[in-house]
Design an enzyme around this catalytic site. Structure first.
Site, PDB file in Angstrom:
ATOM      1  N   CYS A 279      37.380  36.931  37.024  1.00 38.94           N
ATOM      2  CA  CYS A 279      38.086  37.434  38.208  1.00 38.94           C
ATOM      3  C   CYS A 279      37.117  37.895  39.302  1.00 38.94           C
ATOM      4  CB  CYS A 279      39.085  38.512  37.809  1.00 38.94           C
ATOM      5  SG  CYS A 279      40.524  38.512  38.894  1.00 38.94           S
TER       6      CYS A 279
ATOM      7  N   GLU B 119      40.996  37.207  28.644  1.00 33.51           N
ATOM      8  CA  GLU B 119      41.186  38.320  27.693  1.00 33.51           C
ATOM      9  C   GLU B 119      42.628  38.782  27.670  1.00 33.51           C
ATOM     10  OE1 GLU B 119      40.170  38.765  30.680  1.00 33.51           O
ATOM     11  OE2 GLU B 119      41.242  40.525  31.450  1.00 33.51           O
TER      12      GLU B 119
ATOM     13  N   HIS C  16      42.351  35.640  33.712  1.00 34.22           N
ATOM     14  CA  HIS C  16      41.936  36.608  32.692  1.00 34.22           C
ATOM     15  C   HIS C  16      42.094  36.040  31.281  1.00 34.22           C
ATOM     16  CE1 HIS C  16      41.268  40.288  35.134  1.00 34.22           C
ATOM     17  NE2 HIS C  16      42.022  39.637  35.992  1.00 34.22           N
TER      18      HIS C  16
END
Ligand SMILES: NC(=O)CC[C@H](N)C(=O)O
Length: 362
Positions: free
Chosen positions: A249, A335, A333
């Site tokens: 990001c 994650e 993202h």
């Protein structure tokens, strides 16, 4: 009976609603998030610093809030940082009664403890259509005292959310990753630690060239990437080497800026769990979790770099990679937390590159 508060936009529009959380006034950039779940993770994501988050999911609060003080390996177990990062929260229906196996508190109570205002009973669909039509705008939640509008893009928010000293996780592991903390979400650290590497978390402006490490990671974070000049300058030096680099990001934007690309502000950003991205050169599409307002202009990437992923909704750049060096970054993202985990394999690919580099330079 809950008190009345107003959501006031810079263009003069005023919307009356009911107060939950702290009965106080707060200003910021009004952004919308269409995710159906994950309000605890979004509220504690440092990337939202300075922003008033509008959630389009019709009911918010119904699964409560877990223990925000629970820790595993010195990281908050259930949260993405050590506190609520948003400036305010706008929802349609606030559910004060909650039910969830690990919830211990009401969303409103948690917001109140941290002096964060919420407003409910407003038409979040109308607000979202306004933001889509006019673009993200400055706004404020006004209780009994008015406040000035505040533009978070003018502040160096990364300096406010970054760690202040070097922190090591999983110390002593063979592979060492320097993680430049621009407002890192906890699950990024968890994704590395769960893969058995040591994470050396350093402040956003730290000169990590003095450290022994095998790979570099640049984290997510709030605000305008162009303000992170020390980080960009440090990355410029790293790009001259061959050590693997990964970023997420804001990290994608900072590596792109360091490489010589440029960034720009999107009309209303991407904040959701259903953003489709295509792996360039393939027919593969992944559904991703996203929360960003800026993007990289990949119409003129610097020599040696190419677009890695493209957003299938609007064609914007979702990542860049180097054509020969082990450098790759993504705008979305991997994650998750919350959202889909389909792209978490990128952590494995990065660690593989680091191990290859380490053995080739042993
Ligand atoms: N989640 C992030 O890292 C956000 C990056 C940057 N602040 C943006 O809004 O685009």
């Amino acid at each position: 009976m809950d008190k009345t508060v107003k959501l006031v936009f810079q263009d003069g529009l005023e919307i009356e609603g009911k107060s939950f959380g702290a009965y106080t006034s707060a200003a910021g950039e009004v952004v919308f998030n269409t995710a159906l779940v994950g309000y605890n993770e979004s509220l504690t994501d440092p990337s939202y610093k300075g922003q008033i988050m509008v959630m389009t999911a019709p009911m918010i609060g119904n699964y409560g809030v877990p223990d925000d003080k629970a820790m595993i390996e010195s990281i908050e177990t259930w949260m993405e940082s050590n506190k609520i990062q948003v400036t305010g929260l706008v929802v349609s229906y606030y559910a004060d009664d909650y039910s969830h196996w690990n919830a211990i508190q009401k969303l409103g109570a948690w917001l109140e403890i941290q002096n964060i205002p919420g407003i409910y009973g407003v038409d979040t669909r109308m607000i979202t259509k306004k933001l889509r039509d006019q673009g993200s705008t400055l706004g404020k939640i006004v209780a009994d005292t008015d406040v000035e509008f505040y533009n978070p893009d003018l502040d160096n928010l990364v300096d406010q959310v970054s760690c202040k000293e070097v922190i090591r996780y999983n110390e002593g592991a063979d592979v060492k990753i320097v993680l430049v903390d621009c407002g890192v979400k906890n699950n990024i650290i968890r994704c590395f630690v769960d893969r058995g590497v040591e994470v050396v978390r350093v402040p956003w402006d730290y000169d990590y060239s003095t450290l022994e490490y095998d790979g570099l990671f640049i984290s997510n974070g709030p605000g305008d990437p162009a303000l992170c000049v020390p980080t960009i300058n440090n990355i410029k030096e790293s790009l001259k080497e061959d050590k693997p680099i990964f970023g997420i990001c804001l990290g994608n934007q900072l590596v792109s800026l360091a490489a010589g690309a440029s960034t720009f502000k999107l009309k209303y950003g991407h904040r959701s769990h259903n953003q489709p991205v295509q792996l360039v050169g393939t027919k593969k599409c992944f559904i991703t979790s996203q929360n960003h307002g800026f993007a990289v202009d990949d119409s003129k990437l610097p020599e040696g770099f190419k677009t890695f992923f493209t957003n299938l909704n609007d064609g914007t750049c979702e990542g860049i990679r180097h054509e020969s060096k082990p450098f790759f970054t993504v705008q979305f993202h991997p994650e998750a937390m919350g959202g889909p985990v389909d792209t978490e394999y990128l952590f494995d690919e990065f660690i593989e590159e680091v191990k290859k580099y380490k053995s080739a330079n042993a």
